[in-house]
Design a protein around this motif. Structure first.
Motif, PDB file in Angstrom:
ATOM      1  N   GLN A   1      -0.492   0.712   4.680  1.00 48.55           N
ATOM      2  CA  GLN A   1       0.334   0.255   4.736  1.00 48.55           C
ATOM      3  C   GLN A   1       1.705   0.462   4.014  1.00 48.55           C
ATOM      4  N   GLN A   2       1.399  -0.722   2.542  1.00 51.34           N
ATOM      5  CA  GLN A   2       2.168  -0.149   1.747  1.00 51.34           C
ATOM      6  C   GLN A   2       3.295   0.970   1.645  1.00 51.34           C
TER       7      GLN A   2
ATOM      8  N   ASP B   1       6.499   2.628   1.572  1.00 49.71           N
ATOM      9  CA  ASP B   1       7.313   3.172   1.126  1.00 49.71           C
ATOM     10  C   ASP B   1       7.285   5.112   0.837  1.00 49.71           C
TER      11      ASP B   1
END
Length: 218
Positions: free
Chosen positions: A190-191, A195
């Motif tokens: 998810q991160q 990004d």
């Protein structure tokens, strides 16, 4: 064809239900909107349908070692990963039955990862599954031997307290550790999605969706 379409729809729903709690944790509306568009394109689901479902989804909490891996009544420093490692060290039958189901990602603490890595190295030996606890301990470094002895004693206590066989104690722990590892992997993906650039988002989303489906089945 209708049966195939129905099965495909069921698969999409399963993946979507697994993904949405993680999408709901994205606070940035722009990033969340991009994720919704990517998911809609990948699964062939209308964006509006996803947005509507998001309104009633509770964001999933981050997988934490102290909440997801700590046995009830135990110190926060003692995790389920420690108990699993102790069962591996202490009981050859557990090694034979469960070792193939374990992987490094299941262990969040660095010391637990190191011990599992050492045990994995020993697994290449032909007699690995039949090694007694003392024999296995004798093949570890002094530093890891101390840890292995501690977790083996912990595992014996767990088996005695549960009044079950080592295999019966091990089974739910492996399932829960795998579930926790999948949650950690999803949060990391998810991160990366938040990004990432447009060029790598498609592949990340595929991995995200696949992991979410595995989590839904775990």
């Amino acid at each position: 064809q209708r049966l195939k379409d129905s099965a495909a729809a069921t698969d999409r729903d399963t993946v979507l239900q697994g993904v949405l709690p993680f999408v709901a944790t994205v606070a940035n509306p722009v990033q969340q909107g991009e994720m919704v568009r990517d998911i809609a394109a990948t699964l062939g689901v209308p964006e509006g349908s996803i947005v509507a479902q998001l309104q009633s989804v509770e964001p999933i909490e981050a997988a934490r070692e102290d909440s997801d891996e700590t046995p009830a009544g135990a110190s926060a420093a003692i995790t389920m990963g420690h108990v699993v490692l102790g069962l591996l060290v202490q009981y050859p039958s557990v090694r034979e039955t469960f070792f193939g189901d374990l992987h490094e990602d299941m262990f969040a603490q660095s010391e637990a990862k190191q011990l599992f890595g050492a045990i994995t190295g020993l697994a290449k030996r032909k007699q690995f599954a039949s090694l007694s606890a003392d024999q296995l301990l004798g093949l570890l470094s002094d530093e890891l031997t101390t840890l292995a002895q501690s977790v083996a004693e912990l595992a014996e206590q767990e088996v005695a307290t549960a009044n079950q066989s080592p295999e019966q104690v091990m089974q739910p722990l492996v399932e829960r550790l795998n579930h926790t590892a999948l949650k950690r992997r999803l949060l990391a993906l998810q991160q990366q999605l938040a990004d990432g650039t447009a060029s790598d988002r498609t592949q990340l989303l595929k991995r995200f969706s696949k992991t979410a489906a595995e989590l839904a089945d775990s």
